[in-house]
Design a protein around this motif. Structure first.
Motif, PDB file in Angstrom:
ATOM      1  N   TYR A  28       0.825  -1.207   0.000  1.00 40.84           N
ATOM      2  CA  TYR A  28       0.000   0.000   0.000  1.00 40.84           C
ATOM      3  C   TYR A  28       0.862   1.261   0.000  1.00 40.84           C
ATOM      4  O   TYR A  28       0.591   2.215  -0.740  1.00 40.84           O
ATOM      5  N   LEU A  29       1.903   1.278   0.823  1.00 39.02           N
ATOM      6  CA  LEU A  29       2.755   2.467   0.895  1.00 39.02           C
ATOM      7  C   LEU A  29       3.483   2.698  -0.422  1.00 39.02           C
ATOM      8  O   LEU A  29       3.619   3.852  -0.871  1.00 39.02           O
ATOM      9  N   ASN A  30       3.945   1.625  -1.057  1.00 42.01           N
ATOM     10  CA  ASN A  30       4.611   1.782  -2.352  1.00 42.01           C
ATOM     11  C   ASN A  30       3.657   2.341  -3.402  1.00 42.01           C
ATOM     12  O   ASN A  30       4.033   3.184  -4.225  1.00 42.01           O
ATOM     13  N   THR A  31       2.414   1.864  -3.377  1.00 41.87           N
ATOM     14  CA  THR A  31       1.412   2.385  -4.315  1.00 41.87           C
ATOM     15  C   THR A  31       1.163   3.869  -4.087  1.00 41.87           C
ATOM     16  O   THR A  31       1.099   4.662  -5.033  1.00 41.87           O
ATOM     17  N   LEU A  32       1.033   4.253  -2.822  1.00 45.49           N
ATOM     18  CA  LEU A  32       0.796   5.661  -2.505  1.00 45.49           C
ATOM     19  C   LEU A  32       1.993   6.524  -2.891  1.00 45.49           C
ATOM     20  O   LEU A  32       1.828   7.636  -3.412  1.00 45.49           O
ATOM     21  N   MET A  33       3.202   6.035  -2.664  1.00 45.12           N
ATOM     22  CA  MET A  33       4.398   6.788  -3.034  1.00 45.12           C
ATOM     23  C   MET A  33       4.457   7.025  -4.541  1.00 45.12           C
ATOM     24  O   MET A  33       4.933   8.062  -5.007  1.00 45.12           O
ATOM     25  N   SER A  34       3.945   6.066  -5.299  1.00 45.39           N
ATOM     26  CA  SER A  34       3.948   6.223  -6.760  1.00 45.39           C
ATOM     27  C   SER A  34       2.972   7.302  -7.217  1.00 45.39           C
ATOM     28  O   SER A  34       3.054   7.773  -8.360  1.00 45.39           O
ATOM     29  N   ASN A  35       2.050   7.707  -6.345  1.00 37.82           N
ATOM     30  CA  ASN A  35       1.086   8.753  -6.682  1.00 37.82           C
ATOM     31  C   ASN A  35       1.584  10.166  -6.349  1.00 37.82           C
ATOM     32  O   ASN A  35       0.907  11.145  -6.642  1.00 37.82           O
ATOM     33  N   LEU A  47       2.930   9.926   7.365  1.00 39.47           N
ATOM     34  CA  LEU A  47       2.101   9.516   8.501  1.00 39.47           C
ATOM     35  C   LEU A  47       1.466   8.155   8.247  1.00 39.47           C
ATOM     36  O   LEU A  47       0.407   7.835   8.788  1.00 39.47           O
ATOM     37  N   GLY A  48       2.144   7.349   7.416  1.00 43.98           N
ATOM     38  CA  GLY A  48       1.591   6.044   7.079  1.00 43.98           C
ATOM     39  C   GLY A  48       2.367   4.865   7.622  1.00 43.98           C
ATOM     40  O   GLY A  48       1.905   3.738   7.545  1.00 43.98           O
ATOM     41  N   HIS A  49       3.573   5.091   8.147  1.00 37.97           N
ATOM     42  CA  HIS A  49       4.392   3.977   8.630  1.00 37.97           C
ATOM     43  C   HIS A  49       4.650   4.127  10.125  1.00 37.97           C
ATOM     44  O   HIS A  49       4.308   5.137  10.733  1.00 37.97           O
ATOM     45  N   GLY A  50       5.277   3.123  10.702  1.00 32.57           N
ATOM     46  CA  GLY A  50       5.533   3.150  12.139  1.00 32.57           C
ATOM     47  C   GLY A  50       7.015   3.151  12.464  1.00 32.57           C
ATOM     48  O   GLY A  50       7.451   2.389  13.330  1.00 32.57           O
ATOM     49  N   GLU A 373      -1.966  15.327  -4.173  1.00 30.56           N
ATOM     50  CA  GLU A 373      -2.257  16.757  -4.025  1.00 30.56           C
ATOM     51  C   GLU A 373      -1.502  17.426  -2.888  1.00 30.56           C
ATOM     52  O   GLU A 373      -1.263  18.640  -2.926  1.00 30.56           O
ATOM     53  N   GLU A 374      -1.130  16.663  -1.862  1.00 29.41           N
ATOM     54  CA  GLU A 374      -0.545  17.280  -0.664  1.00 29.41           C
ATOM     55  C   GLU A 374       0.805  16.680  -0.247  1.00 29.41           C
ATOM     56  O   GLU A 374       1.336  17.055   0.795  1.00 29.41           O
ATOM     57  N   SER A 375       1.343  15.760  -1.049  1.00 24.66           N
ATOM     58  CA  SER A 375       2.619  15.102  -0.696  1.00 24.66           C
ATOM     59  C   SER A 375       2.575  14.582   0.743  1.00 24.66           C
ATOM     60  O   SER A 375       3.462  14.844   1.553  1.00 24.66           O
ATOM     61  N   MET A 376       1.534  13.838   1.041  1.00 25.92           N
ATOM     62  CA  MET A 376       1.322  13.330   2.396  1.00 25.92           C
ATOM     63  C   MET A 376       0.836  11.887   2.316  1.00 25.92           C
ATOM     64  O   MET A 376      -0.040  11.561   1.512  1.00 25.92           O
ATOM     65  N   ILE A 377       1.441  11.024   3.114  1.00 26.83           N
ATOM     66  CA  ILE A 377       1.103   9.607   3.096  1.00 26.83           C
ATOM     67  C   ILE A 377       0.385   9.218   4.384  1.00 26.83           C
ATOM     68  O   ILE A 377       0.904   9.385   5.488  1.00 26.83           O
ATOM     69  N   ILE A 378      -0.835   8.715   4.237  1.00 24.96           N
ATOM     70  CA  ILE A 378      -1.608   8.116   5.328  1.00 24.96           C
ATOM     71  C   ILE A 378      -2.043   6.739   4.850  1.00 24.96           C
ATOM     72  O   ILE A 378      -2.350   6.544   3.669  1.00 24.96           O
ATOM     73  N   LEU A 379      -2.075   5.772   5.738  1.00 27.67           N
ATOM     74  CA  LEU A 379      -2.405   4.405   5.339  1.00 27.67           C
ATOM     75  C   LEU A 379      -3.916   4.214   5.256  1.00 27.67           C
ATOM     76  O   LEU A 379      -4.634   4.524   6.217  1.00 27.67           O
ATOM     77  N   PRO A 380      -4.413   3.703   4.132  1.00 24.00           N
ATOM     78  CA  PRO A 380      -5.851   3.400   4.048  1.00 24.00           C
ATOM     79  C   PRO A 380      -6.212   2.272   5.004  1.00 24.00           C
ATOM     80  O   PRO A 380      -5.448   1.322   5.192  1.00 24.00           O
ATOM     81  N   GLY A 381      -7.395   2.375   5.592  1.00 28.42           N
ATOM     82  CA  GLY A 381      -7.812   1.401   6.587  1.00 28.42           C
ATOM     83  C   GLY A 381      -7.900  -0.014   6.061  1.00 28.42           C
ATOM     84  O   GLY A 381      -7.718  -0.971   6.822  1.00 28.42           O
ATOM     85  N   ARG A 382      -8.158  -0.176   4.763  1.00 25.45           N
ATOM     86  CA  ARG A 382      -8.264  -1.530   4.208  1.00 25.45           C
ATOM     87  C   ARG A 382      -6.958  -2.310   4.378  1.00 25.45           C
ATOM     88  O   ARG A 382      -6.969  -3.532   4.407  1.00 25.45           O
ATOM     89  N   ALA A 383      -5.834  -1.585   4.505  1.00 24.21           N
ATOM     90  CA  ALA A 383      -4.544  -2.254   4.702  1.00 24.21           C
ATOM     91  C   ALA A 383      -4.492  -3.003   6.028  1.00 24.21           C
ATOM     92  O   ALA A 383      -3.713  -3.943   6.184  1.00 24.21           O
ATOM     93  N   VAL A 384      -5.324  -2.585   6.987  1.00 22.81           N
ATOM     94  CA  VAL A 384      -5.363  -3.248   8.296  1.00 22.81           C
ATOM     95  C   VAL A 384      -6.734  -3.878   8.555  1.00 22.81           C
ATOM     96  O   VAL A 384      -7.081  -4.184   9.696  1.00 22.81           O
ATOM     97  N   GLY A 385      -7.507  -4.035   7.480  1.00 21.75           N
ATOM     98  CA  GLY A 385      -8.770  -4.766   7.587  1.00 21.75           C
ATOM     99  C   GLY A 385     -10.008  -3.927   7.836  1.00 21.75           C
ATOM    100  O   GLY A 385     -11.062  -4.481   8.149  1.00 21.75           O
ATOM    101  N   MET A 386      -9.917  -2.594   7.690  1.00 23.80           N
ATOM    102  CA  MET A 386     -11.068  -1.717   7.959  1.00 23.80           C
ATOM    103  C   MET A 386     -11.256  -0.748   6.793  1.00 23.80           C
ATOM    104  O   MET A 386     -10.663   0.329   6.752  1.00 23.80           O
ATOM    105  N   LYS A 387     -12.082  -1.136   5.830  1.00 25.88           N
ATOM    106  CA  LYS A 387     -12.332  -0.283   4.677  1.00 25.88           C
ATOM    107  C   LYS A 387     -13.024   1.000   5.114  1.00 25.88           C
ATOM    108  O   LYS A 387     -13.882   1.007   5.994  1.00 25.88           O
ATOM    109  N   ASN A 388     -12.623   2.095   4.473  1.00 22.63           N
ATOM    110  CA  ASN A 388     -13.147   3.445   4.721  1.00 22.63           C
ATOM    111  C   ASN A 388     -12.813   3.967   6.118  1.00 22.63           C
ATOM    112  O   ASN A 388     -13.532   4.783   6.687  1.00 22.63           O
TER     113      ASN A 388
END
Length: 420
Positions: A28-35, A47-50, A373-388
């Motif tokens: 997921y993070l690699n996909t977001l970085m490509s955007n 703000l997407g990794h630990g 749009e904002e050069s900011m990475i947050i992890l989508p909830g689906r990555a941890v089992g919670m869509k939306n």
């Protein structure tokens, strides 16, 4: 030869690996970085990794660095270690963990691993007998899902309840389990929810596991990362009730995930794991695994013994301030809701209200457009089992966190539905 004279080869993609790998956070993070917009000159706000270790405010203690250097210079740790680890490391971890317990852990029950992830892999592979299933929390840390899929261990998800401070739905646990259920995983303090379980709730979890006859896996990699009203209590305290395996590492508390040093501790006072044969199975898997670097193991007594409490207290206070700012800023953005204030780990889960947004389909779309749009990475909830939902990491430099929420607020306002 195959069609058009091409030679036929007997190897190719492994669908099991591909299917399990699709569940990882890195994907997921690699996909977001490509955007990300390459033309945006602003620094990327992660703000997407630990992993806060790259930030100056979260550098490890110099005592830990010196311990590593001393271990290397000693030349005592250049050889292979026993499969369960260097004896001084096992003893140091046993004493470290025992400080918070009402009893002493034996070094013989400690198995050193290359980070907590290797401990998870060893456990999952040992548990993956034909037809077996494991209970995982939802939301979860997805490495459990990926490895379970790879080893063909069925996963059944129990809910963490946001309306109850992310406590375990114990009724749901009992409804999910059957005679093929081998274990339940409890992550405390919790990644990704940011909650800390109370002693009373932990005891109820242990009692439920005992009732079901299943192993209790306590992922405590964020041990002592509790900065709210509830103190951290190890599930090791309840080993008299149910067999417990505790997983941990120096990665979080010392801010050195790249050192890859963790442990797996088998707590079996009544000999249940031993008599069932599971301990021997576990040792067989450990014997087939690669042990962590010996010089880091050799440094463990000094890493633990020479790191002053002031280091831990100052870093925890910093994380607490970051969590406070995170929660306050979330409350200012109408389209996201945080069900409870974070009180542990480095994360919080927030729910997306898509009805307040225009041009946003779901959590992945939100995070992809936020990256662009904002050069900011947050992890989508689906990555941890919670869509939306979204998982937000708050352990970064304070000024970066504040700037991140400014960008998030701008993004939300830009995509908010216009009132008639």
């Amino acid at each position: 030869m195959g069609e058009n004279g091409a030679k036929r080869w007997n190897f190719g993609a492994n669908e099991v690996v591909q299917r399990s790998n699709s569940l990882t956070i890195r994907d997921y993070l690699n996909t977001l970085m490509s955007n990300l917009d390459g033309g945006d000159v602003r620094p990327v706000i992660p703000l997407g990794h630990g992993d806060p270790s790259p930030f100056p405010s979260f550098r490890t203690d110099q005592a830990a660095v010196e311990a590593i250097c001393d271990a290397v210079r000693s030349t005592k740790f250049n050889n292979y270690s026993a499969s369960s680890g260097v004896p001084v490391a096992r003893k140091a971890v046993a004493e470290y963990l025992s400080q918070d317990l009402s009893y002493q852990i034996s070094p013989n029950d400690v198995h050193m691993t290359a980070g907590c992830v290797q401990a998870i892999e060893i456990l999952i592979s040992a548990l993956a007998t034909p037809g077996a299933n494991i209970l995982l929390p939802r939301p979860t840390y997805p490495m459990y899902d990926s490895l379970a899929a790879f080893y063909r261990l069925e996963v059944r998800y129990f809910d963490l309840l946001p309306e109850n401070g992310w406590d375990v739905d114990l009724d749901g646990v009992e409804a999910l389990a059957d005679d093929k259920t081998v274990a339940i995983v409890v992550i405390n303090p919790c990644n990704p929810c940011g909650n800390v379980f109370s002693r009373k709730h932990l005891q109820k979890i242990a009692e439920t596991a005992c009732k079901l006859g299943i192993l209790l896996i306590a992922d405590e990699v964020y041990d002592h990362f509790a900065f709210g009203d509830k103190p951290f209590v190890s599930l090791a305290e309840f080993a008299e009730i149910v067999p417990v395996i505790v997983l941990g590492a120096i990665s979080k508390r010392w801010f050195v995930p790249g050192w890859r040093l963790g442990w797996m501790v088998t707590l079996d006072p009544h000999g249940i794991m031993k008599d069932s044969g599971f301990v021997q199975t576990l040792i067989h898997v450990v014997n087939m695994s690669t042990e962590p670097a010996t010089f880091i193991q050799g440094a463990m007594p000094d890493i633990i013994g020479n790191t002053k409490e002031e280091f831990f207290a100052s870093k925890l206070e910093m994380v607490r301030k970051c969590a406070e700012i995170c929660y306050e800023e979330i409350m200012k953005i109408p389209c996201i809701t945080c069900p409870c204030k974070p009180e542990g780990s480095m994360f919080t889960m927030v729910k997306l209200n898509l009805s307040l947004l225009e041009g946003i389909i779901d959590d992945m779309d939100f995070c992809s457009k936020l990256a662009k749009e904002e050069s900011m990475i947050i992890l989508p909830g689906r990555a941890v089992g919670m869509k939306n939902w979204l998982r937000i990491t708050f352990a970064v430099e304070l000024e970066l966190l504040i700037e991140g929420f400014s960008r998030l607020k701008n993004f939300a306002e830009r995509h908010s539905k216009k009132q008639p």
